[in-house]
Design an enzyme around this catalytic site. Sequence first.
Site, mmCIF file in Angstrom:
data_model
loop_
_atom_site.group_PDB
_atom_site.id
_atom_site.type_symbol
_atom_site.label_atom_id
_atom_site.label_comp_id
_atom_site.label_asym_id
_atom_site.label_seq_id
_atom_site.Cartn_x
_atom_site.Cartn_y
_atom_site.Cartn_z
ATOM 1 N N TYR A 137 4.880 28.557 -5.461
ATOM 2 C CA TYR A 137 3.577 28.368 -6.121
ATOM 3 C C TYR A 137 2.836 29.697 -6.142
ATOM 4 O O TYR A 137 3.159 30.617 -5.382
ATOM 5 C CB TYR A 137 2.752 27.274 -5.430
ATOM 6 C CG TYR A 137 2.297 27.584 -4.028
ATOM 7 C CD1 TYR A 137 1.143 28.331 -3.786
ATOM 8 C CD2 TYR A 137 3.011 27.113 -2.927
ATOM 9 C CE1 TYR A 137 0.727 28.610 -2.495
ATOM 10 C CE2 TYR A 137 2.599 27.386 -1.632
ATOM 11 C CZ TYR A 137 1.452 28.132 -1.420
ATOM 12 O OH TYR A 137 1.044 28.410 -0.147
ATOM 13 N N ASP A 197 1.058 -9.636 5.262
ATOM 14 C CA ASP A 197 1.353 -11.060 5.087
ATOM 15 C C ASP A 197 2.514 -11.386 6.004
ATOM 16 O O ASP A 197 3.466 -10.624 6.115
ATOM 17 C CB ASP A 197 1.634 -11.412 3.625
ATOM 18 C CG ASP A 197 2.910 -10.801 3.081
ATOM 19 O OD1 ASP A 197 3.349 -9.742 3.586
ATOM 20 O OD2 ASP A 197 3.465 -11.369 2.120
ATOM 21 N N THR A 239 -6.037 20.249 0.597
ATOM 22 C CA THR A 239 -6.083 19.386 -0.588
ATOM 23 C C THR A 239 -6.725 18.026 -0.313
ATOM 24 O O THR A 239 -7.429 17.480 -1.154
ATOM 25 C CB THR A 239 -4.641 19.176 -1.110
ATOM 26 O OG1 THR A 239 -4.082 20.460 -1.396
ATOM 27 C CG2 THR A 239 -4.609 18.315 -2.351
ATOM 28 N N HIS A 254 5.524 28.984 6.916
ATOM 29 C CA HIS A 254 5.782 28.948 5.484
ATOM 30 C C HIS A 254 5.325 30.282 4.933
ATOM 31 O O HIS A 254 4.294 30.809 5.343
ATOM 32 C CB HIS A 254 5.019 27.745 4.927
ATOM 33 C CG HIS A 254 4.362 27.936 3.612
ATOM 34 N ND1 HIS A 254 5.055 27.938 2.444
ATOM 35 C CD2 HIS A 254 3.067 28.116 3.275
ATOM 36 C CE1 HIS A 254 4.195 28.104 1.446
ATOM 37 N NE2 HIS A 254 2.990 28.217 1.930
HETATM 38 N N1 THG Z 1 10.668 -13.951 6.308
HETATM 39 C C1 THG Z 1 9.920 -14.097 7.412
HETATM 40 N N2 THG Z 1 8.783 -13.425 7.593
HETATM 41 C C2 THG Z 1 8.363 -12.551 6.669
HETATM 42 C C3 THG Z 1 9.084 -12.360 5.482
HETATM 43 C C4 THG Z 1 10.274 -13.088 5.323
HETATM 44 N N3 THG Z 1 7.240 -11.842 6.886
HETATM 45 C C5 THG Z 1 6.936 -10.719 6.043
HETATM 46 C C6 THG Z 1 7.232 -11.033 4.617
HETATM 47 N N4 THG Z 1 8.610 -11.511 4.508
HETATM 48 C C7 THG Z 1 6.269 -12.111 4.167
HETATM 49 N N5 THG Z 1 6.410 -12.470 2.788
HETATM 50 C C8 THG Z 1 6.715 -13.736 2.359
HETATM 51 C C9 THG Z 1 6.411 -14.068 1.050
HETATM 52 C C10 THG Z 1 6.626 -15.367 0.596
HETATM 53 C C11 THG Z 1 7.192 -16.311 1.431
HETATM 54 C C12 THG Z 1 7.555 -15.977 2.711
HETATM 55 C C13 THG Z 1 7.302 -14.674 3.177
HETATM 56 C C14 THG Z 1 7.386 -17.712 0.969
HETATM 57 N N6 THG Z 1 6.406 -18.292 0.233
HETATM 58 C C15 THG Z 1 6.513 -19.631 -0.271
HETATM 59 C C16 THG Z 1 5.906 -19.685 -1.665
HETATM 60 O O1 THG Z 1 4.922 -18.993 -1.914
HETATM 61 O O2 THG Z 1 6.476 -20.365 -2.484
HETATM 62 C C17 THG Z 1 5.886 -20.657 0.601
HETATM 63 C C18 THG Z 1 4.407 -20.646 0.671
HETATM 64 C C19 THG Z 1 3.845 -21.755 1.534
HETATM 65 O O3 THG Z 1 4.448 -22.831 1.632
HETATM 66 O O4 THG Z 1 2.774 -21.501 2.091
HETATM 67 O O5 THG Z 1 8.377 -18.323 1.280
HETATM 68 O O6 THG Z 1 11.023 -12.927 4.330
HETATM 69 N N7 THG Z 1 10.340 -14.947 8.364
#
Ligand code: THG
Length: 812
Positions: free
Chosen positions: A255, A541, A355, A224
Site C-alpha cells: 500500500y 438461538d 482504521t 511490518h
Molecule cells: N441442534 C441442537 N441445538 C442447536 C442446533 C441444532 N442449537 C443451535 C442451533 N442448531 C439452533 N438452531 C435451530 C434452528 C431451528 C431448529 C432447531 C435449532 C428447529 N426448529 C423447528 C422449526 O422451526 O420448525 C422447531 C421449532 C419449535 O418447535 O419451536 O428444529 O441443530 N440440538
Amino acid sequence: MSGRRTVIIGAGVVGAAIADELSALGWTDIVVVDQGDFPATGGSTSHAPGVVFQANGSKAMTDLARYTVEKFVALEHQGESCFLQVGGLEVATTPERMAEIHRRHGWLTSWGVEAEVVDADRCVELHPLLDGTRVLGGLHCPTDGLAKALWAVEAQIERAMSRGVRMLPRHEVLDITVENGKVVGVVTNHGEIPADVVVCCAGIWGPKVAALVGMNLPLTPLAHQLAWTGSIPALAGQTDEAVRPALRHQDADLYFRDRYDQLAIGYYGHRPMPIDANGLLSVDDAAVMPSVLEFTPSDFGPAWEETQALLPSTTEAKIEEGINGVFSFTPDGMPLLGESQDVSGFWVAEAVWVTHSAGVGRAMAEWLANGYSSSFDLHECELNRFEDFQLLPEFVLERDCQNFVEVYDILHPLQPMDSPRGIRTSPFYPRQQELDAFFLPATGWERPHWYNSNKDLLDRFQVPQPNDWAARYWSPIVGAEAQATRDSVAMYDMTALKRLTVTGSGATAFLQRLTTGTIDKSIGSVTYTLLLDHDGGIRSDVTIARLGEHHYQVGANGALDTNWFHRFLPQDGSVTVTDITPGTCCIGLWGPKAREVLSQLTDADLTNTGLKFFRAAQINIGNVPVTAMRLSYVGELGWELYTTADLGLRLWDTLWEAGQNHGIIAAGRGAFNSLRLEKGYRSFGTDMTFEHDPYEAGVGFAVKLDKGDFIGRDALLRRKENQTRTLACLTIDNHVDVVAGKEPVFLNDRPVGYVTSAAYGYTINKGIAYAWLPTEAATPGTEVEIGYFGRRIRAVVTAEPLFDPKMTRLRG
Ligand code: THG
C-alpha cells in the site's frame, strides 16, 4: 453522574477514543495512564501510516471504520481536520484481483458505503503515478483517506480532559490488583490508582498487561515494513501533505500514501516477524520508539521492485527511510473487545487498528455504560469468543502469523487456513477418512464437507454445476448427498455443535430468565429458544432439552454462549454450567428411513407417539447408551444421537451397519447447509446477530412474552412495534451463479439490503439466498437483483419455508 472509577491503560488511538466517548456519556472519573510521553507514547499509533480503507467482509468492521472516518473528519487539532479525505483506491493487476475488487465493492454496497469500480484510465486519473498498462481497474472509495492518528489522540484526550478525565504520561503499569475476582486498582511506578473498571488498550503490550490478571490474550505483535521514498521529481513542489488517494496494490502486498513529494510504502509480503510482547524495549531504551524496530532492507527488495513497476516515476527516487513497525494481529484478524470472564472489571480493547479506532471507542463506551453497544454488532469482536485451545501460545502464534501472510489474499468464504489443521477430531474421524471425506475445520474440529465415497450417488441424482468460484470447496457430491438425505437416510457428524449442561437447584429459574421460551416443561421436553441482549438483540438461538428435574442440555452456537451463561450465574452456587462438547459426540440420523434404521437397534418406543417431535429420551442403541433428541436442522424425520466420546465409534459402526439395507449414507456439511436453507432455519452469526430482534429475523415464534420477565423482554416490547427490516427468503433461477453471502441486494437499481447465507437448494431446484431487506420489499413476489462480481442476478422474494411448510416430514 461520573460513572465508575475507570483506569484506561494506554493513550494510543484506542485509549484516547474510549476516554473521549466514555466521558461524553458522563463517565468522568477516568484516568488514562501510559508508560510513554503524551501524545506520542511510542506504541503502534505513534508510527502508524494512518491509511484508512473501509472495505471489509465484516459488516461490523466497515461500520467501525465508517464511524472513525466520520469522527476524524469533524475532529479538529489546532483548527485542522484529523482526516485527509483523499479517498482510497485498490488496483487490480490480475483478472482474479479484478473479480475480487468487484466482490469487495459488493461488500461496501451491502454495508452502505459509496464506492465505484473504475477502469484503468480512471485509476490513472485518480492516481497519476500509476502505470496504466499494468492496471486492469480498481475500486475507488472517495470517503477513505488518511487519519492523522497522533492529532486524533491529542484532540480526543484534550476533549476528555476538558470533562475532567486525567492523563498521566510516564506511568508504567506494574500490576493490577484483584480482590475476590474483581479489579480494585492499577499499580504504576508512581503508586496505585484505585479502580472499579480497567480498560486495557495497551496495543502490542496487551498480552503483557493481560497476563497481570492471568489472562491469555490471543494477540501477537508482528513487525511490518514501512518505508519512505526520498523526493520524487514528478511530485516536486507538492505542498499539500496528500492529494492522491491512498493506494493498495494487493497482488504485491503493498500500500502507498502521499507524504508531500514523497511516498510511504507499506509491505505485507515479507516473512512474518512475530515479536514477544515481553521483549519490547522500554520507551527510554528504544532507539526510535518501542514499536519501531530497525528496518531490514533485505526483506524489502521485492516491494521496491514492484513499486517501481507499478509507479514508474519512483525509479527516479530512492528509499530514504524505513522501519519495521510493530502492530497487533489475532487468530481471526478481528479485534479483541470485552470484559474478562474471570476477572470482573477487567476490560480489553485490543488489536484495533487506526482504521477502526474511533468506532471501537464508541462501541466500548456504550458497552461499559449500558451493558451493550447499541451502535455496533460486536459478536465477531468479542474477547470471549475463543475456545481454550485457541488461547494456547502455539496456536495463537501460528494463526496470527498466518493472518499476516493472508492479509491481502483473495480468500474464498469457505477457505480454511493451511495451518494449524487437524486439532480436534470427532470419534468418527477414522471412518470418515476411510470414506474419503473432504474436511473443513469448524472451531478446530475437522468436519466432513462431503464424502468422495458417495460419488456413485451421482448416477441417481442430477446436480447442476455452478461457476468456478462457487465450485470451490464444493463437489457435485454435495448435491447428491442432499437429495439422498431427503430420499432415504443419512448420518451427519454433529459433534462440533456446542453442548452445555445446566444443572443444579437453580437451573430452571436461571434458564427461564435467560431465554425467551418456556423451558419449565416436562422432563423429556426440548425447546427451541433465544438468548437476548438487554436491548432485545439476538445473542444466540439454542435448543434446551430437559433431561431431569435440575438437568438441562443446551445445544448452542459457540463459546460466546458459555460466556453469556457465566455472566449471569447466581452467586449462591445453585447453578452449574458445564461445557460437555469435548467429552461427547453427536450423530444426526435423518431421512424418511431413519426410523426403520433406528428401530432395529433399540427396544425404545420410537413411534410418533412414543417419542414425539421435539422430545428427548435416553435409549440404548446396541451397546451404546444414547440421549436421543427428535429434531432436525435439515428438516427430516430423525434424531440427534448423543453419547460419550469413548462410545462414539461404536455408535457410528452400529448405525452404519444397520443402515446398509436402507441405503444409508454419511453426508457432509455442504448438504446440511443446503437442506437447512430449504427448511428456512436461521443460523446465528450470519442470518441473525446481536443487531437483530427476533421479530425481524423471523423467529418471533420462539418468544413467549407472557411467560414472565426475561432478559431483553422490555426492550423487545418497544422494538416489536417498530419493524423496518425483515430477513427475507430469495430464490434464484440461475443455477450457475450460486451466491455465497454478503452480496448486496438491489430493488429498482437501488441497494436496499444484503445476503446473509445462501446455497443451492437441490430439492427445490433453485438457488436460495436469505437477505435483510426493508420490510416493504420483503413481500413474496417482489423482484430484486443480487450484485455478484459486478453483475446482477435476478432473484425473487419467496414465501418460506421452501420445503415442507406443513412439517409432514418432521412430524411424521
Ligand atoms: N441442534 C441442537 N441445538 C442447536 C442446533 C441444532 N442449537 C443451535 C442451533 N442448531 C439452533 N438452531 C435451530 C434452528 C431451528 C431448529 C432447531 C435449532 C428447529 N426448529 C423447528 C422449526 O422451526 O420448525 C422447531 C421449532 C419449535 O418447535 O419451536 O428444529 O441443530 N440440538
